[in-house]
Design a protein around this motif. Sequence first.
Motif, PDB file in Angstrom:
ATOM      1  N   SER A 222      -2.984  -4.164  42.897  1.00 57.81           N
ATOM      2  CA  SER A 222      -3.178  -4.269  41.450  1.00 57.81           C
ATOM      3  C   SER A 222      -4.049  -3.132  40.924  1.00 57.81           C
ATOM      4  O   SER A 222      -4.164  -2.949  39.717  1.00 57.81           O
ATOM      5  CB  SER A 222      -3.854  -5.607  41.127  1.00 57.81           C
ATOM      6  OG  SER A 222      -5.144  -5.646  41.717  1.00 57.81           O
ATOM      7  N   ASN A 223      -4.670  -2.364  41.814  1.00 57.27           N
ATOM      8  CA  ASN A 223      -5.629  -1.316  41.453  1.00 57.27           C
ATOM      9  C   ASN A 223      -4.889  -0.060  40.969  1.00 57.27           C
ATOM     10  O   ASN A 223      -4.310   0.676  41.776  1.00 57.27           O
ATOM     11  CB  ASN A 223      -6.500  -1.021  42.682  1.00 57.27           C
ATOM     12  CG  ASN A 223      -7.507   0.090  42.467  1.00 57.27           C
ATOM     13  OD1 ASN A 223      -7.406   0.876  41.524  1.00 57.27           O
ATOM     14  ND2 ASN A 223      -8.477   0.172  43.355  1.00 57.27           N
ATOM     15  N   VAL A 224      -4.938   0.177  39.670  1.00 56.97           N
ATOM     16  CA  VAL A 224      -4.152   1.262  39.079  1.00 56.97           C
ATOM     17  C   VAL A 224      -4.628   2.628  39.572  1.00 56.97           C
ATOM     18  O   VAL A 224      -3.814   3.507  39.880  1.00 56.97           O
ATOM     19  CB  VAL A 224      -4.219   1.207  37.531  1.00 56.97           C
ATOM     20  CG1 VAL A 224      -3.254   2.216  36.930  1.00 56.97           C
ATOM     21  CG2 VAL A 224      -3.905  -0.200  37.028  1.00 56.97           C
ATOM     22  N   LEU A 225      -5.932   2.801  39.682  1.00 54.97           N
ATOM     23  CA  LEU A 225      -6.456   4.087  40.134  1.00 54.97           C
ATOM     24  C   LEU A 225      -6.001   4.386  41.570  1.00 54.97           C
ATOM     25  O   LEU A 225      -5.706   5.540  41.904  1.00 54.97           O
ATOM     26  CB  LEU A 225      -7.988   4.091  40.038  1.00 54.97           C
ATOM     27  CG  LEU A 225      -8.681   5.435  40.238  1.00 54.97           C
ATOM     28  CD1 LEU A 225      -8.193   6.480  39.239  1.00 54.97           C
ATOM     29  CD2 LEU A 225     -10.198   5.292  40.150  1.00 54.97           C
TER      30      LEU A 225
ATOM     31  N   GLY B  63      -3.183   3.455  42.778  1.00 54.92           N
ATOM     32  CA  GLY B  63      -1.805   3.912  42.620  1.00 54.92           C
ATOM     33  C   GLY B  63      -1.761   5.390  42.289  1.00 54.92           C
ATOM     34  O   GLY B  63      -0.982   6.163  42.871  1.00 54.92           O
TER      35      GLY B  63
ATOM     36  N   VAL C 249       1.948  -0.062  42.472  1.00 51.24           N
ATOM     37  CA  VAL C 249       1.027  -0.964  41.771  1.00 51.24           C
ATOM     38  C   VAL C 249       1.821  -2.092  41.107  1.00 51.24           C
ATOM     39  O   VAL C 249       2.947  -1.897  40.685  1.00 51.24           O
ATOM     40  CB  VAL C 249       0.184  -0.235  40.696  1.00 51.24           C
ATOM     41  CG1 VAL C 249      -0.800   0.704  41.347  1.00 51.24           C
ATOM     42  CG2 VAL C 249       1.054   0.505  39.696  1.00 51.24           C
TER      43      VAL C 249
END
Lengths: 446, 446
Positions: B180-183, B185, B192
């Motif tokens: 879930s961690n966009v950064l 990704g 993500v």
Amino acid sequence: MKSSPLFTDLYELTMLYAYLENGKKEWASFELFVRELPKNRNYLVFSGLNDVVELIENLRFSKEDVDYLYSLNLFPNWFLDFLKEFEFTGKVYSMREGEVFFQNEPVLRVEAPIYEAQLLETAVMNQIHISSLIATKAARIFSVSRGRGLSDFSLRRTHGFDAGMKVARNSYLAGFNSTSNVLAGKVYGMPVVGTVAHSFIMSFESEEEAFRAFLKAFPEKAVLLIDTYDTVEGAKKAVKVSKEMGVKLRGVRLDSGNVVELSKEVRRILDGAGFTETKIIVSGGLDEYRIDEILKEGAPVDAFGVGTKFGTSADSPYIDFVYKLVEYDGKPVMKLSPGKRMYPGRKQVFRREGEDVVSLFDEKLKGEPLLEKVIENGKPVKKLPELKESREFFLRRFSELPDEIKDIHRKVEYPVHVSEKLKKLYKSLERELEEEEIEGAENNNN
Amino acid sequence: MKSSPLFTDLYELTMLYAYLENGKKEWASFELFVRELPKNRNYLVFSGLNDVVELIENLRFSKEDVDYLYSLNLFPNWFLDFLKEFEFTGKVYSMREGEVFFQNEPVLRVEAPIYEAQLLETAVMNQIHISSLIATKAARIFSVSRGRGLSDFSLRRTHGFDAGMKVARNSYLAGFNSTSNVLAGKVYGMPVVGTVAHSFIMSFESEEEAFRAFLKAFPEKAVLLIDTYDTVEGAKKAVKVSKEMGVKLRGVRLDSGNVVELSKEVRRILDGAGFTETKIIVSGGLDEYRIDEILKEGAPVDAFGVGTKFGTSADSPYIDFVYKLVEYDGKPVMKLSPGKRMYPGRKQVFRREGEDVVSLFDEKLKGEPLLEKVIENGKPVKKLPELKESREFFLRRFSELPDEIKDIHRKVEYPVHVSEKLKKLYKSLERELEEEEIEGAENNNN
């Protein structure tokens, strides 16, 4: 450390977009709290506010951030353009760093247009979590230390860079005296300490030679590690070499073995040689349980170096903080799920002698209100206290806490009451939700 | 993340100075290993090498760093001048990221002038520790997942920024599918995912209205959270709204309640409505123990979102890595302390079918050698594998591991043998150290 708004769960961004796509821009309030304290904790210590303020102030999407989001093929262009201009415009209320808190007490509230307040969730939780987790663990260790010195020695086993820094900072906040982490000394202005490792001793032909070399380098400041081969013999050699070289031995460190018996024997050797001011420092596998035992058995230890079990909060490595919507568009809200009970509306916490009361925010009750405004229109309303001030604040608050709550072995619940007005609001919302549920079920059966 | 050489224990710097002050510049070898695996672990997964290589390449003292050290009043000016020019000039040998390893196996070795090799200790340990800790926990979860999807949902409770990034990266390394961690990704190029939170549902007048709003925003990609009020009713509403709007419902998420019973009921509702391709995703309080139970009970779950207990490795929040001097000035060394047994000399690990052998580094044994040179003269000797390659390497290695070692409940020790030459060296050093000890004691009695 500079953060990025992409340091978040993707769902914060999908929700942000879905709110805007549906024209929902009303103000919302989210409160951060803990429903139930961890099994081994009677209190928690609030910390991490400084990081939250910094991340809110710096919350900007860079061109690279937006380009990356574009590549996900999830969002339309108008939304990506919107992000380029995004800034937080809302308010934050918070407890002070170093405050002691309990179950169901909001420690921080974000008020903003719902999409802004939602976006902050992950980063705010992440930062408050690690700092409060460690400040709490440090406080427990401090509570059994009986005036002995405490040093953070955990850097090699903290969960990464950021945790390493925050563990050091929060050790000092909650009563420790120093850290081995040099960067924390530089960044936070806290005292740093260091001795010598077994490898240093082993790299010399003999222990005596190693002691000589280290005393030559730090004649006034050397703490010698004496347990590489045999602790008692090590103590004798430390005395012998110090006398030969005519230097004052500042301290000796024991890192293994039966430290209760060994520290008594080492103290006798030191005192017998007139080294009454030489300190005994103990490290290795320590936490509040072990330190309490060691001191109960009368070990003449002057300071403890506390590592892994402290820096990972090993007996309780997380706190179940939640960040919950409590008000939307001026109306208090809550969730009914079993085991997920919460109180609706924007709240305040009043501290009185021996008890806390959680109330609606605009109530004026006896006692000291704990939440204060720290951000307005997206900007800090005042300078936050320095680390040293927060440390003094913690020490004062902690000294006011009843002794039975500080018991590290026994679970004792601190009395947290709910004001009459808040109880009434809860009851009326509960009725409303139950009625809606019955209606909903009936509609579905149609 | 850019590191600083001050991200270290002060004693690394006091030792560095003491070595130089005493003219000790001989080469030393330090090996990183684990003496005994944690109680709940039958194997460990090595990771964090990329960070170690980066930090070694960037190890420079800035002017501010040196100014800070000056302010400590511990070191003479010649030493501070020396630090300004400091660079790592040695070698590093290492296992590959994604390698499975066991007790007493060196995973990494630093060879350099002793003061350089010593300085690396804290930062190397810190970085390998968090990555290997999480890669190991991820592997355990992967081992019970029976082909179901796994997503890292832990960001809000990881220990800070750096841990948040490393947890995501190592989840993917050891078999997870997404985060879930966009950064993460953006930085690691890993997939993500995100759905929607309870607060989103609660901000609308009704659950149906919230579903409609979210499906409008993501008609092809929506995963609806259906447990805010009543999971079974939520499933019915999700079907109803999707049909009304003529969209394909990608998935539903359950975050509370008896997920085994509820997922079966929800699957019936979805299948009954022809939504046979709609996935069921479960989250909330998961770890390998709970996922194994859920799947054993036949719950029709397609994917799991795994959070807090994974991201903090809650059942085993640290690994006792040690970084030990094994050779100095060409001579193998070791420590004799009780419970701290180790093998002397620069070593290699050979992997054969069903067993490993730890040998001296220059031995040529049957099997595959696991340590290879990654840094020479302070510079990487080759490009490290990409995350995806390391993931494939892990998957291959993990598939070769015997099933009983993957048991998450039972302690089973993988056979790690010691070569004859290494045993002989150990015995002869043991004799030498014991003789010295007797001599030392006799000298002290004189």
